[in-house]
Design an enzyme around this catalytic site. Structure first.
Site, PDB file in Angstrom:
ATOM      1  N   HIS A 208    -114.525  55.215   6.586  1.00  0.00           N
ATOM      2  CA  HIS A 208    -113.846  54.025   5.739  1.00  0.00           C
ATOM      3  C   HIS A 208    -114.215  53.466   5.180  1.00  0.00           C
ATOM      4  CE1 HIS A 208    -110.379  55.312   8.158  1.00  0.00           C
ATOM      5  NE2 HIS A 208    -109.695  54.988   7.527  1.00  0.00           N
TER       6      HIS A 208
ATOM      7  N   GLU B  29    -100.893  64.352  10.082  1.00  0.00           N
ATOM      8  CA  GLU B  29    -102.094  63.884   9.833  1.00  0.00           C
ATOM      9  C   GLU B  29    -102.853  64.640  11.905  1.00  0.00           C
ATOM     10  OE1 GLU B  29    -102.945  60.357   9.228  1.00  0.00           O
ATOM     11  OE2 GLU B  29    -102.067  59.698  10.391  1.00  0.00           O
TER      12      GLU B  29
ATOM     13  N   ASP C  34    -107.386  63.193   8.860  1.00  0.00           N
ATOM     14  CA  ASP C  34    -107.273  63.195   9.794  1.00  0.00           C
ATOM     15  C   ASP C  34    -106.628  64.550  10.239  1.00  0.00           C
ATOM     16  OD1 ASP C  34    -108.177  60.838  11.513  1.00  0.00           O
ATOM     17  OD2 ASP C  34    -106.478  59.589  10.105  1.00  0.00           O
TER      18      ASP C  34
ATOM     19  N   CYS D 110    -101.687  62.863   0.923  1.00  0.00           N
ATOM     20  CA  CYS D 110    -102.247  61.369   0.960  1.00  0.00           C
ATOM     21  C   CYS D 110    -104.246  61.181   1.239  1.00  0.00           C
ATOM     22  CB  CYS D 110    -101.769  60.192   1.317  1.00  0.00           C
ATOM     23  SG  CYS D 110    -101.356  60.193   3.184  1.00  0.00           S
TER      24      CYS D 110
HETATM   25  C1  PEP Z   1    -105.460  60.708   6.574  1.00  0.00           C
HETATM   26  O1  PEP Z   1    -105.866  60.688   7.771  1.00  0.00           O
HETATM   27  O2  PEP Z   1    -105.577  62.073   5.369  1.00  0.00           O
HETATM   28  C2  PEP Z   1    -104.717  59.700   5.614  1.00  0.00           C
HETATM   29  C3  PEP Z   1    -104.782  59.494   4.052  1.00  0.00           C
HETATM   30  O3  PEP Z   1    -104.709  58.338   6.411  1.00  0.00           O
HETATM   31  P1  PEP Z   1    -107.003  57.651   7.288  1.00  0.00           P
HETATM   32  O4  PEP Z   1    -107.667  58.002   5.844  1.00  0.00           O
HETATM   33  O5  PEP Z   1    -106.891  56.016   6.594  1.00  0.00           O
HETATM   34  O6  PEP Z   1    -106.723  57.502   8.296  1.00  0.00           O
HETATM   35 MG    MG Z   2    -105.080  59.443   9.030  1.00  0.00          MG
END
Ligand code: PEP
Ligand code: MG
Length: 594
Positions: free
Chosen positions: A207, A449, A473, A520
């Site tokens: 993150h 995911e 994920d 995404c």
């Molecule tokens: C992912 O897991 O690819 C995603 C887009 O969600 P995050 O990165 O917020 O876990």
């Molecule tokens: Mg995710």
């Protein structure tokens, strides 16, 4: 990691060192460092001789004064823009820092138990926090985190290290160096104060990196041994494109860095000029590129990069940096702002994905052995339905202002999807009963995911109105690799054939049930991967805004027939590096990838 001792520069006699890490957020920066050690270590633990007690108490008193001053400065700096709630939290922190019981107890431990100040402080904070937690009063239990936060501020002052809160608002912008940054810490950063970010842990999909990209701050993450090599006030050149930093660069390296930075800026500007052109493949097929955002203010940045709406709004960032969850009205106003900023383009709001590496202290989550496998995202929402209902009501109300979809993260079983649908229905009835406006229909979809969702994609496609593949994920769970582990980054590849097969299955399921499917994860922002994804049948991708111009260029270079052809070839390969090599062989030259 390579050491490269250079001749002493005219500006510094310190040794020049090159450290390799992972490219977390593209861009170049150069500046003096502020080292922020946010690890909660409890500080030193040593006994002190009796005669040193006075000095130790003095040291503690000075640290308390420093922490209080720091909080006062933040209060002053943020007075204009802080909400009433934020101001009252700061005021409460100040009271706690100067709390007499805390002081008396720490002093007692120093004088009677002969503990050093750090040890005395952490033992006292631990005890007071656990008393608050065990009293059964949720309000007081909540305050226990505030106590810990305040304890950390004093510990930071004792160790002489800066905290993010202490970043000087009126001094020159700096490069932040840290072990890691939590969402709470990153969310307060702004480009005018922070030139670059370098962390010891993390990967491209952790993150810190995601947020740095969102804020367009160059970042290098996963730099092993960073805190042992970089000190406060060192000059560091951050290369967020190649994932490398140079500590105390000598003149030639500085000039080289400067040249790269200028070329990078020129390329960024040239790409931005294309923002209003349609996004089409070489054979003329339109592709939708949307933006992932974490903060409402990014919606405008997304448009400036040519995004066709918001494909993922990570709403969990609304919950950090505060001592109680946002109210329904706060949620609503935030979503409304995002929707109005991008109207008439669509927005996909994701319900909170708290837990895992997105920890929010105010919710008092239990400590799981494996946080990524624990009470996270929709699991937390179903365990604490009042939290999820508040958010869903706000989302439903926001639908009155523009096209909106609601997406649920971390769905692992059909039962969860059904349970969320029931809450969604209840929230809709409550919104109607309260007389608020809303759109007649709001699509409810899910993220794919968790491998179980990809494996059962057909069954999920029957019930979810749309699906968005979260490769960050999906890679973590399918390959059993912690997404923030730099040591395992080599394994965590979205080019892994197992991942490609899962994606292909989800795309097929979407086509069979006429459900829109998008992707995404960070895979969408990789030029080579984007070609592969077109070949696998995806026509919509969502990514951090800054990647959109480069992906637009990649798409414009290939026909769908070529993309389908390479994805067929890739499907027969058995390792991630074979897949990557195959893509490079075909497209590296055309996409100008070295
Ligand atoms: C992912 O897991 O690819 C995603 C887009 O969600 P995050 O990165 O917020 O876990
Ligand atoms: Mg995710």
């Amino acid at each position: 990691m390579s050491d490269q001792p250079g001749p002493p520069s005219s500006t510094s006699l310190a040794q020049c060192v090159v450290l390799d890490g992972i490219a977390g957020s593209p861009g170049y920066a150069i500046g003096r460092t502020v080292v922020v050690d946010t690890r909660r270590q409890g500080g030193a633990r040593r006994h002190i001789p009796k005669h040193a007690a006075d000095d130790e108490v003095d040291r503690f008193t000075r640290a308390v004064e420093f922490a209080a001053r720091e909080l006062r400065e933040v209060e002053e700096r943020t007075r204009e823009r802080a909400t009433r709630l934020e101001s009252s939290i700061l005021a409460a922190y100040l009271l706690m820092v100067e709390d007499e019981t805390l002081r008396d107890e720490v002093e007692r431990r120093i004088r009677i138990d002969h503990l050093c100040a750090e040890w005395a402080l952490s033992a006292t904070v631990e005890e007071m926090a656990s008393q608050l937690r065990s009293g059964g009063d949720p309000y007081l239990a909540e305050r226990s985190h505030d106590f810990e936060f305040v304890g950390d501020r004093i510990l930071g002052a004792l160790s002489g290290r800066a905290s993010i809160l202490a970043l000087p608002g009126d001094k020159a912008p700096c490069v932040i160096v840290a072990h890691d940054l939590s969402p709470t810490e990153t969310v307060g950063l702004t480009r005018d104060r922070v030139l670059g970010i370098v962390t010891e842990v993390g990967t491209r999909t952790s993150h810190t990196a995601i947020l740095a990209r969102a804020l367009e701050i160059p970042a290098v993450v996963g730099v092993a041994g960073l805190l042992g090599r970089v000190g406060d006030g060192d000059v560091v050149a951050v290369d967020g494109v190649h994932g490398r930093i140079v500590v105390n660069p000598f003149a030639e390296l500085m000039a080289e860095h400067e040249g790269r930075s200028q070329r990078f800026q020129a390329a960024v500007l040239a790409r931005q000029k294309l923002r209003d052109r349609p996004i089409i493949t070489r054979c003329g097929v339109p592709i939708e590129l949307r933006a992932n955002i974490e903060l409402p203010s990014e919606a405008e940045v997304a448009l400036s990069q040519g995004a066709r709406g918001i494909g993922l709004y990570r709403t969990e960032f609304l919950y950090v940096d505060r001592s109680s969850p946002p109210t329904e009205d706060e949620h609503y106003e935030t979503y409304r702002r995002v929707i109005e900023a991008v109207m008439p383009l669509p927005v996909t709001l994701r319900t909170f994905d708290i837990g895992g590496d997105k920890f929010v202290s105010s919710l008092q989550l239990p400590i799981d052995m494996n946080p990524a496998l624990g009470l996270r995202a929709v699991r937390l929402g179903l365990a604490r339905p009042e939290l999820l209902l508040t958010q869903l009501r706000a989302m439903i109300r926001a639908s009155a202002h523009g096209p909106l979809r609601v997406m649920v993260p971390m769905i692992a079983s059909i039962g969860e999807l059904r349970a969320v649908r029931a809450l969604f229905e209840r929230a809709r009835q409550e919104v109607d009963a309260a007389g608020h406006a809303r759109a007649p229909h709001i699509p409810l979809g899910m993220m794919v995911e968790v491998p179980s969702a990809a494996i059962m994609a057909h069954e999920f496609a029957r019930e979810a109105e749309f699906m968005s593949i979260g490769t960050n994920d999906l890679v973590q769970y399918a390959l059993a690799v912690d997404r923030s582990s730099p040591e395992l980054a080599y394994l965590a590849s979205f080019f892994d054939p197992a991942i490609l097969r899962l994606i292909a299955g989800v795309v097929r399921a979407g086509a069979d049930y006429q459900r829109p499917v998008t992707l995404c994860g960070a895979m969408a922002s990789d030029q080579l991967a984007s070609v592969l994804l077109l070949g696998l049948g995806l026509r919509e991708l969502s990514m951090e805004a800054s990647a959109i111009p480069a992906i637009r260029e990649a798409i414009a270079e290939v026909t769908l027939a070529e993309a389908a052809d390479v994805s067929r070839e890739a499907a027969a390969l058995v390792t991630a590096s074979e897949v990557e090599r195959c893509l490079l062989d075909r497209f590296a030259e055309r996409l100008d990838i070295d």
